[in-house]
Motif scaffolding. Structure first.
Motif, mmCIF file in Angstrom:
data_model
loop_
_atom_site.group_PDB
_atom_site.id
_atom_site.type_symbol
_atom_site.label_atom_id
_atom_site.label_comp_id
_atom_site.label_asym_id
_atom_site.label_seq_id
_atom_site.Cartn_x
_atom_site.Cartn_y
_atom_site.Cartn_z
ATOM 1 N N TYR A 41 37.010 42.843 36.504
ATOM 2 C CA TYR A 41 38.389 42.669 36.037
ATOM 3 C C TYR A 41 38.708 43.661 34.921
ATOM 4 N N ALA A 42 37.768 43.855 33.994
ATOM 5 C CA ALA A 42 37.995 44.792 32.898
ATOM 6 C C ALA A 42 38.182 46.211 33.416
ATOM 7 N N VAL A 43 37.365 46.601 34.403
ATOM 8 C CA VAL A 43 37.450 47.953 34.963
ATOM 9 C C VAL A 43 38.795 48.176 35.651
ATOM 10 N N PHE A 44 39.197 47.223 36.487
ATOM 11 C CA PHE A 44 40.444 47.403 37.225
ATOM 12 C C PHE A 44 41.668 47.198 36.348
ATOM 13 N N ALA A 45 41.548 46.378 35.313
ATOM 14 C CA ALA A 45 42.659 46.255 34.359
ATOM 15 C C ALA A 45 42.854 47.570 33.619
ATOM 16 N N TRP A 46 41.753 48.226 33.276
ATOM 17 C CA TRP A 46 41.816 49.546 32.633
ATOM 18 C C TRP A 46 42.501 50.569 33.537
ATOM 19 N N ARG A 47 42.327 50.406 34.847
ATOM 20 C CA ARG A 47 42.957 51.312 35.817
ATOM 21 C C ARG A 47 44.357 50.837 36.222
ATOM 22 N N ASP A 48 44.878 49.797 35.569
ATOM 23 C CA ASP A 48 46.200 49.252 35.880
ATOM 24 C C ASP A 48 46.336 48.839 37.344
ATOM 25 N N ALA A 49 45.267 48.223 37.884
ATOM 26 C CA ALA A 49 45.281 47.815 39.289
ATOM 27 C C ALA A 49 45.917 46.446 39.494
ATOM 28 N N TYR A 50 46.117 45.687 38.405
ATOM 29 C CA TYR A 50 46.664 44.336 38.532
ATOM 30 C C TYR A 50 48.141 44.312 38.159
ATOM 31 N N GLY A 51 48.911 43.570 38.931
ATOM 32 C CA GLY A 51 50.318 43.407 38.625
ATOM 33 C C GLY A 51 50.555 42.207 37.724
ATOM 34 N N SER A 52 51.806 41.916 37.488
ATOM 35 C CA SER A 52 52.185 40.793 36.641
ATOM 36 C C SER A 52 51.755 39.478 37.281
ATOM 37 N N GLY A 53 51.191 38.573 36.477
ATOM 38 C CA GLY A 53 50.775 37.252 36.967
ATOM 39 C C GLY A 53 49.468 37.257 37.716
ATOM 40 N N ALA A 54 48.679 38.325 37.590
ATOM 41 C CA ALA A 54 47.433 38.423 38.353
ATOM 42 C C ALA A 54 46.455 37.309 37.994
ATOM 43 N N LEU A 55 46.295 37.040 36.706
ATOM 44 C CA LEU A 55 45.348 35.998 36.289
ATOM 45 C C LEU A 55 45.737 34.638 36.860
ATOM 46 N N ARG A 56 47.030 34.344 36.867
ATOM 47 C CA ARG A 56 47.490 33.067 37.415
ATOM 48 C C ARG A 56 47.180 32.979 38.902
ATOM 49 N N ARG A 57 47.433 34.045 39.632
ATOM 50 C CA ARG A 57 47.166 34.037 41.073
ATOM 51 C C ARG A 57 45.668 33.925 41.350
ATOM 52 N N ILE A 58 44.861 34.631 40.566
ATOM 53 C CA ILE A 58 43.411 34.558 40.738
ATOM 54 C C ILE A 58 42.924 33.133 40.512
ATOM 55 N N GLY A 59 43.365 32.525 39.410
ATOM 56 C CA GLY A 59 42.935 31.167 39.090
ATOM 57 C C GLY A 59 43.365 30.160 40.132
ATOM 58 N N ALA A 60 44.610 30.252 40.583
ATOM 59 C CA ALA A 60 45.110 29.312 41.586
ATOM 60 C C ALA A 60 44.352 29.451 42.894
ATOM 61 N N GLY A 61 44.045 30.702 43.275
ATOM 62 C CA GLY A 61 43.307 30.927 44.515
ATOM 63 C C GLY A 61 41.902 30.357 44.461
ATOM 64 N N VAL A 62 41.245 30.498 43.322
ATOM 65 C CA VAL A 62 39.898 29.970 43.171
ATOM 66 C C VAL A 62 39.904 28.449 43.245
ATOM 67 N N VAL A 63 40.790 27.821 42.498
ATOM 68 C CA VAL A 63 40.816 26.356 42.430
ATOM 69 C C VAL A 63 41.142 25.746 43.798
ATOM 70 N N SER A 64 42.116 26.310 44.500
ATOM 71 C CA SER A 64 42.548 25.716 45.758
ATOM 72 C C SER A 64 41.442 25.732 46.799
ATOM 73 N N ARG A 65 40.664 26.809 46.859
ATOM 74 C CA ARG A 65 39.605 26.904 47.868
ATOM 75 C C ARG A 65 38.308 26.257 47.409
ATOM 76 N N ALA A 66 37.967 26.431 46.145
ATOM 77 C CA ALA A 66 36.674 25.938 45.664
ATOM 78 C C ALA A 66 36.626 24.417 45.624
ATOM 79 N N THR A 67 37.748 23.771 45.357
ATOM 80 C CA THR A 67 37.747 22.314 45.266
ATOM 81 C C THR A 67 37.332 21.675 46.580
ATOM 82 N N ARG A 68 37.925 22.122 47.675
ATOM 83 C CA ARG A 68 37.591 21.560 48.989
ATOM 84 C C ARG A 68 36.137 21.833 49.345
ATOM 85 N N SER A 69 35.686 23.051 49.107
ATOM 86 C CA SER A 69 34.305 23.404 49.427
ATOM 87 C C SER A 69 33.317 22.622 48.583
#
Length: 523
Positions: free
Chosen positions: A356-384
């Motif tokens: 994340y630090a490397v790609f943030a330095w390269r401006d690879a993430y758009g607005s709200g990236a952390l929120r989308r990452i967190g939501a994606g992890v929680v939604s899939r990991a909970t069921r598994s």
């Protein structure tokens, strides 16, 4: 004398899970809860597992569940961080330009790369990490799970720094020098079966036929490397070394084929439907997260000062000796040890943060990236996580009630002199039940050795069949299939059915090989 009714009742939780997942397409969480409930009821009412036995079994299961879901959450976080940055799509665009051949893509990622990941990490990481890459290349989600699931298990015994092999040594009292040659030989055979299954899953008979040359060359390189490494006492790095050699040979093969055929790489060779929408990220930057992950794992496992620091904080619980009213004894032991900062899940977390630090330095993430990452992890990991908890609870309950041992013992008694043919299936049964070749070797290693002595056959060959069968069986353990499906949108029941079909085919070949070797040794 064990009755047929006892054996059928011991099998009933497994049967329930299989029927619900394969026939009725239930998810792992729902089917696992039913199997878990049946195991608790049968264990208490038929096998004499009282509240104390069952209570400690659930605590031990909780500890094992934490161990597994630590990996699930770490793998999902790593995937979401790389995917949000566009790395997965970039690999999907870039690798086909290196080799547009779908069979070679499946071999390089699902067989060779997952072998390397099993060598340095294991515990479900190869499938959880590789499946999203295959989806990025245009493979359907189900195939993306099946390909690495069947591609990596030959490396399980000498993967994860040899944890399964050390368990076999501990359970049987035999030296690594005695066990390694036959074990490596059987696993080398399984290597070719896993490669063939990978090709077939990628495209059927035609893909298998066109990939036979690469299968043979790469397979020989990996199998021979592992054999030479482990027979020289380096049991901890056998699979890792094999994976490294396989990567070198695989890339060399692709380049040689490209030159020989006069292949011209074109930008339009990306995944179907993606022409004209190619990623602007280079393949080198897209592969950087995986280089970071490999580097972190290697440093954590092989650099002693770092390894000692990471292993400094440990979650460990001592369990007492437990006895059912029917006399089945579970000896006093430690539960699954969790190295809080050195666990594979922790290493995935470190890789995620650095990535994340490397790609943030390269401006690879758009607005709200952390929120989308967190939501994606929680939604899939909970069921598994829920599915994993249920499957582990069922497996540990059956083990402590004596049901798992009864299943294997019944197979041995029925097989009699033909037991060598059953030996790999017993190993696969243990891994299927517990999700771990390590556990299978602990539970059934001494039993297999004892039966070999009773029928007068080589115990070393039987133990090699045990750990090879357990390695392949771990691929279609429901808990591991759930982990594999957690990073892509694949149906768990369909994935289990498909991986089991390939896995049982490979175990059948191992069974015939075991019988042939025993017969040859007698002469």
């Amino acid at each position: 004398m064990t009755s047929l009714l006892d054996w059928l009742l011991a099998f009933s939780p497994v049967l329930a899970v299989l029927v619900l997942m394969l026939r009725f397409r239930w998810g792992g969480a729902q089917a696992g809860v039913v199997g878990w409930g049946i195991a608790l009821a049968v264990g208490a009412l038929r096998f004499g597992a009282g509240p104390r036995v069952l209570g400690y079994a659930q605590v031990k299961g909780l500890l094992l569940t934490l161990f597994v879901i630590y990996i699930i959450w770490g793998a999902l976080l790593f995937y979401r961080v790389t995917d949000e940055a566009g790395a997965v799509k970039a690999i999907g665009d870039g690798l086909p330009r290196l080799t547009p051949d779908r069979g070679m893509q499946a071999l390089l990622l699902g067989w060779v790369f997952s072998t390397f990941l099993q060598g340095v990490g294991g515990f479900g990481v190869p499938v959880a990490v590789t499946a999203p890459l295959l989806v990025g290349l245009g493979f359907p989600p189900l195939a993306a799970v099946v390909i690495p699931s069947i591609g990596h298990p030959w490396a399980v015994t000498f993967g994860s720094l040899g944890s399964s092999f050390f368990a076999l040594m501990a359970a049987t009292g035999r030296s690594g020098e005695a066990l390694a040659p036959w074990s490596a030989a059987f696993l080398g055979l399984a290597c070719f079966g896993c490669g063939a299954g990978t090709l077939w899953a990628a495209g059927g008979k035609q893909t298998l036929r066109s990939g036979l040359g690469a299968l043979f060359i790469i397979g020989v390189g990996m199998a021979v490397t592992q054999y030479l490494v482990v027979t020289n006492g380096l049991w901890s790095i056998g699979a890792m070394a094999a994976g490294l050699v396989g990567l070198v040979i695989g890339v060399a093969w692709v380049r040689w084929r490209a030159k020989r055929l006069g292949a011209i790489r074109q930008r339009g060779n990306g995944p179907p439907g993606e022409e004209g929408v190619l990623s602007t990220m280079s393949l080198g930057w897209a592969l950087a997260p995986y280089a970071i992950l490999i580097a972190i794992v290697l440093v954590a496992q092989l650099v002693s000062p770092v390894r000692d620091i990471l292993r400094g904080v440990v979650l460990r619980i001592e369990f007492p000796r437990l006895v059912t009213s029917r006399g089945w004894t579970t000896p006093a032991e430690e539960g699954r040890t969790i190295e809080v900062f050195g666990h594979p899940g922790a290493l995935l977390l470190y890789a995620s943060l650095v990535t994340y630090a490397v790609f943030a330095w390269r401006d690879a993430y758009g607005s709200g990236a952390l929120r989308r990452i967190g939501a994606g992890v929680v939604s899939r990991a909970t069921r598994s996580s829920l599915g994993t908890a249920a499957m582990v609870g069922m497996a540990v309950t059956m083990e402590h009630a004596g049901m798992t041992h009864l299943l294997a013992d019944g197979i041995a008694r029925v097989a009699g002199p033909a037991f060598p043919l059953a030996a790999p299936f017993v190993g696969a049964l243990g891994a299927f039940m517990t999700g771990s070749n390590t556990n299978s070797n602990v539970i059934f290693g001494d039993l297999q050795q004892s039966v070999a002595g009773l029928i007068g056959v080589s115990p070393l060959v039987i133990l090699a069949a045990q750990t090879a069968g357990g390695a392949i069986g771990s691929a279609f353990a429901p808990a591991k299939v759930i982990v594999g499906c957690s990073t892509v949108d694949a149906e768990e029941g369909a994935a289990l059915q498909s991986v089991m079909r390939y896995g049982l085919g490979i175990v059948s070949v191992l069974a015939l090989t075991t019988g042939a070797v025993i017969y040859a040794l007698r002469w």
